[in-house]
Design a protein around this motif. Sequence first.
Motif, mmCIF file in Angstrom:
data_model
loop_
_atom_site.group_PDB
_atom_site.id
_atom_site.type_symbol
_atom_site.label_atom_id
_atom_site.label_comp_id
_atom_site.label_asym_id
_atom_site.label_seq_id
_atom_site.Cartn_x
_atom_site.Cartn_y
_atom_site.Cartn_z
ATOM 1 N N TYR A 97 -8.369 -1.728 -6.615
ATOM 2 C CA TYR A 97 -8.183 -0.735 -5.546
ATOM 3 C C TYR A 97 -7.163 0.307 -5.984
ATOM 4 O O TYR A 97 -7.397 1.523 -5.854
ATOM 5 C CB TYR A 97 -7.720 -1.460 -4.279
ATOM 6 C CG TYR A 97 -7.460 -0.590 -3.075
ATOM 7 C CD1 TYR A 97 -8.353 0.410 -2.690
ATOM 8 C CD2 TYR A 97 -6.324 -0.781 -2.293
ATOM 9 C CE1 TYR A 97 -8.114 1.182 -1.580
ATOM 10 C CE2 TYR A 97 -6.072 -0.019 -1.173
ATOM 11 C CZ TYR A 97 -6.968 0.967 -0.824
ATOM 12 O OH TYR A 97 -6.727 1.726 0.289
ATOM 13 N N TYR A 98 -6.059 -0.170 -6.531
ATOM 14 C CA TYR A 98 -5.036 0.776 -6.992
ATOM 15 C C TYR A 98 -5.540 1.591 -8.171
ATOM 16 O O TYR A 98 -5.275 2.784 -8.263
ATOM 17 C CB TYR A 98 -3.747 0.023 -7.346
ATOM 18 C CG TYR A 98 -2.839 -0.139 -6.151
ATOM 19 C CD1 TYR A 98 -3.333 -0.589 -4.939
ATOM 20 C CD2 TYR A 98 -1.485 0.182 -6.231
ATOM 21 C CE1 TYR A 98 -2.516 -0.722 -3.837
ATOM 22 C CE2 TYR A 98 -0.652 0.050 -5.122
ATOM 23 C CZ TYR A 98 -1.174 -0.413 -3.931
ATOM 24 O OH TYR A 98 -0.367 -0.539 -2.839
ATOM 25 N N LYS A 100 -8.478 2.575 -8.795
ATOM 26 C CA LYS A 100 -9.338 3.663 -8.297
ATOM 27 C C LYS A 100 -8.501 4.758 -7.659
ATOM 28 O O LYS A 100 -8.764 5.942 -7.828
ATOM 29 C CB LYS A 100 -10.354 3.124 -7.295
ATOM 30 C CG LYS A 100 -11.453 2.318 -7.951
ATOM 31 C CD LYS A 100 -12.365 1.712 -6.886
ATOM 32 C CE LYS A 100 -13.187 0.578 -7.490
ATOM 33 N NZ LYS A 100 -13.583 -0.388 -6.459
ATOM 34 N N LEU A 101 -7.470 4.356 -6.904
ATOM 35 C CA LEU A 101 -6.652 5.372 -6.244
ATOM 36 C C LEU A 101 -5.790 6.137 -7.254
ATOM 37 O O LEU A 101 -5.349 7.243 -6.976
ATOM 38 C CB LEU A 101 -5.777 4.732 -5.158
ATOM 39 C CG LEU A 101 -6.546 4.244 -3.927
ATOM 40 C CD1 LEU A 101 -5.612 3.596 -2.918
ATOM 41 C CD2 LEU A 101 -7.310 5.384 -3.262
ATOM 42 N N ARG A 145 -0.890 -4.172 -10.600
ATOM 43 C CA ARG A 145 -1.507 -2.998 -9.997
ATOM 44 C C ARG A 145 -0.619 -1.770 -10.180
ATOM 45 O O ARG A 145 -1.105 -0.643 -10.155
ATOM 46 C CB ARG A 145 -1.835 -3.253 -8.523
ATOM 47 C CG ARG A 145 -0.656 -3.308 -7.626
ATOM 48 C CD ARG A 145 -1.037 -3.520 -6.168
ATOM 49 N NE ARG A 145 0.212 -3.540 -5.413
ATOM 50 C CZ ARG A 145 0.323 -3.855 -4.144
ATOM 51 N NH1 ARG A 145 -0.742 -4.187 -3.453
ATOM 52 N NH2 ARG A 145 1.489 -3.839 -3.563
ATOM 53 N N MET B 1 -14.089 8.219 -8.212
ATOM 54 C CA MET B 1 -14.511 8.231 -6.798
ATOM 55 C C MET B 1 -13.463 8.956 -5.949
ATOM 56 O O MET B 1 -12.271 8.854 -6.236
ATOM 57 C CB MET B 1 -14.700 6.794 -6.302
ATOM 58 C CG MET B 1 -15.779 6.688 -5.266
ATOM 59 S SD MET B 1 -15.877 5.143 -4.342
ATOM 60 C CE MET B 1 -15.596 3.848 -5.466
ATOM 61 N N PRO B 3 -10.758 9.531 -3.365
ATOM 62 C CA PRO B 3 -9.807 8.542 -2.804
ATOM 63 C C PRO B 3 -10.146 8.168 -1.372
ATOM 64 O O PRO B 3 -10.023 7.004 -0.979
ATOM 65 C CB PRO B 3 -8.472 9.255 -2.865
ATOM 66 C CG PRO B 3 -8.645 10.424 -3.735
ATOM 67 C CD PRO B 3 -10.082 10.716 -3.884
ATOM 68 N N THR B 6 -12.707 5.635 -1.513
ATOM 69 C CA THR B 6 -12.141 4.377 -2.016
ATOM 70 C C THR B 6 -11.441 3.627 -0.888
ATOM 71 O O THR B 6 -11.634 2.424 -0.707
ATOM 72 C CB THR B 6 -11.132 4.670 -3.144
ATOM 73 O OG1 THR B 6 -11.767 5.440 -4.150
ATOM 74 C CG2 THR B 6 -10.611 3.382 -3.742
ATOM 75 N N LYS B 10 -12.677 0.070 0.735
ATOM 76 C CA LYS B 10 -11.755 -1.072 0.710
ATOM 77 C C LYS B 10 -11.497 -1.595 2.116
ATOM 78 O O LYS B 10 -11.488 -2.810 2.350
ATOM 79 C CB LYS B 10 -10.450 -0.661 0.025
ATOM 80 C CG LYS B 10 -9.405 -1.748 -0.002
ATOM 81 C CD LYS B 10 -8.356 -1.489 1.045
ATOM 82 C CE LYS B 10 -7.567 -2.702 1.409
ATOM 83 N NZ LYS B 10 -6.761 -2.475 2.603
ATOM 84 N N LEU B 224 1.124 5.976 -4.495
ATOM 85 C CA LEU B 224 -0.027 6.322 -5.319
ATOM 86 C C LEU B 224 -0.277 7.827 -5.266
ATOM 87 O O LEU B 224 0.069 8.479 -4.286
ATOM 88 C CB LEU B 224 -1.261 5.562 -4.807
ATOM 89 C CG LEU B 224 -1.150 4.050 -4.908
ATOM 90 C CD1 LEU B 224 -2.304 3.376 -4.198
ATOM 91 C CD2 LEU B 224 -1.101 3.629 -6.355
ATOM 92 N N PRO B 225 -0.869 8.363 -6.320
ATOM 93 C CA PRO B 225 -1.109 9.811 -6.355
ATOM 94 C C PRO B 225 -2.281 10.216 -5.463
ATOM 95 O O PRO B 225 -3.279 10.741 -5.924
ATOM 96 C CB PRO B 225 -1.402 10.086 -7.836
ATOM 97 C CG PRO B 225 -1.906 8.794 -8.364
ATOM 98 C CD PRO B 225 -1.273 7.711 -7.567
ATOM 99 N N VAL B 226 -2.144 9.908 -4.174
ATOM 100 C CA VAL B 226 -3.184 10.200 -3.189
ATOM 101 C C VAL B 226 -2.457 10.814 -1.999
ATOM 102 O O VAL B 226 -1.365 10.352 -1.660
ATOM 103 C CB VAL B 226 -3.869 8.886 -2.744
ATOM 104 C CG1 VAL B 226 -4.919 9.146 -1.703
ATOM 105 C CG2 VAL B 226 -4.462 8.151 -3.923
#
Lengths: 243, 392
Positions: A97-98, A100-101, A145, B1, B3, B6, B10, B224-226
């Motif tokens: 999951y991480y 992908k992010l 992660r 994909m 974010p 994603t 999830k 996270l870079p989101v």
Amino acid sequence: MISVNDLRKSFGDIKALDGVSFEAQDGRVTGLLGPNGAGKSTALRILYTVLKPDSGSATIDGIDVVAESLKARSQIGTLPHASGLYPHLTARENIAYYAKLYGMSCNVVDERVQKIIEQLDIRDFADRRTKGFSQGQRTKVALARALVHEPRNIILDEPSNGLDVMATRSLRALIRDLRSAGKCILFSSHVMQEVAQLCDEIVIIAEGRVALHDSAEGIRNRTGCDDLEDAFVKAINLAGTPL
Amino acid sequence: MNPLRTVFVKEVRDNLRDRRTLLSALLMGPLFGPILFAFVINISLKQSLSDDSEPLDVPVIGREHAPNLIEFLKSHNINISEAPADRAAAVKAVKTGEHDLVLVIPETFGAQLADTIPAMVEVISDLANTQAQRQSRRAVRALRSYNQQLAAMRLRARGVSPVVLRPLNIDVVDVSTPSGRSALLLGMLSYFFVFALLTGGMNLAIDSTAGERERGSLEPLLCLPVTRDQLIFGKIFAACLFMAVSLGLSLVAFYVMLKFVPLEKLGMTPNFGPGVVAKAFLLFVPFTLLGASLMTLVASFTKSFKEAQTWLSVVLLAPTLPILIVSILMVRPSTELMLIPSLSQHLLLVGLIKNEPVNMLHVLVSVSGTLIIGGMVTLICARLYRREGLLG
């Protein structure tokens, strides 16, 4: 490389950071040492961009954490103080999951996740749901992660909290491996021995200010204490007064 | 994909594995309404149908004083049964609930009747007890018709037509259709659908703030870079999906349930076929965005999962308010009312059940109005998600 320049941050009347500056070099382990409430976590939180400084600046590999926070975030792997996992997902799914992010394309994700699982020795429990994991297993997965995108800079907030002797030793070994791979590692702790064993550089923080920044040897010399713990206490008591 | 996708994928996977979510989204939410409804309908069916068809047992004291009356009652589906010895014992028996009612015919009954003095008959009953109230009403109704029969006979004996006692002939013409009558009862359906919809996404809405925070997974997620917008939108859309599934299930559950409830015995034939189910789904689906964002918004102010659940149960009740007010005031659908979410869906659903022609303007205003308000609340959520204090 992480560099912090005159960071200030207040929460209401409380000054958490009162002008903190330091640098953490690539290929070195830098320890942020200080008593509880000294401002270690606040400094790290500004670095991984969940908090904004009132003034001052910080850069990750030259990228400003405020102006280009998304780009800065992709340069670091972070293990915050609270690093919960998703209990209904397996360790592998948590890491993926991480991944992908972090923006990895789907065909790379599986490969990278497998690689970090091997590297951190998670194989045995990689495909179990993380509900009921021990603290050691959880920290490993959280680290995996955080490292899955192979960041050049790694920030760990009290990573050894709640770990037993064996888990702490394997964490230390991992941090040394990362150092030899040329990464910039910044971690916080209030445990003197841990910092002394691992760190090339020690930044002692007290009351929101840097009290001392030197190697373990240098700190002993400058405080005139043979015992690091005594040196630590002395440095804190002298906080603000240049040594 | 992307974010956002994603996060969405999830959240869906994570919650499909969560027994708590599944239980509320796929079982409790959709089935609570139909089961409660079937239960209520069956009880009211039993009460309204059992009344006249089943013989009523009435204990009578002094039946020997009025043999004709007794014959009349028997012919009106009333069984005369053993009574307590005297009036005092009868009062006591009714008080203790041994009998629901006791009919007392005094010795003087025959004499009073012969002298055309209004003859005394007593019905002893406890009117605080609904069962007894219904039975005594039936007994009194039978006595009244005996009374009218005697009156008519007396008038006729004096050469007067009994019709003089009926100066008015009152006739109520009921123009309601069987589907219209069902709308009264089925009006409460819209709330069940909104309830099922909201319960379906409740756990997801709590999880995006309070849940992540409590689990300690929020802080690493924010590293996270989101953008935070992508995170919160992914979470809200996942909640929308669960809400839509829950809504669909509850519509189907009602459709199936109505097949087993003999509503036609109550004079109702609800217009609730597969076509209406599909239309109702399309009418209610826009409400998921508002429901998901509203619940996320409320949950974002709470400290823990438990606290969030407490507050969200208030949100579960909120959509009832407009429905309730309008049902009491008996307001007719208008374009302005279509701007109010939950109320507009309710009014349109009632129209469908009544088999009235669909006003496309109303549908358009309802759908777009609900979506716009939902979108606005979603943006407020995103704003709150960006704030520094989010970590608590």
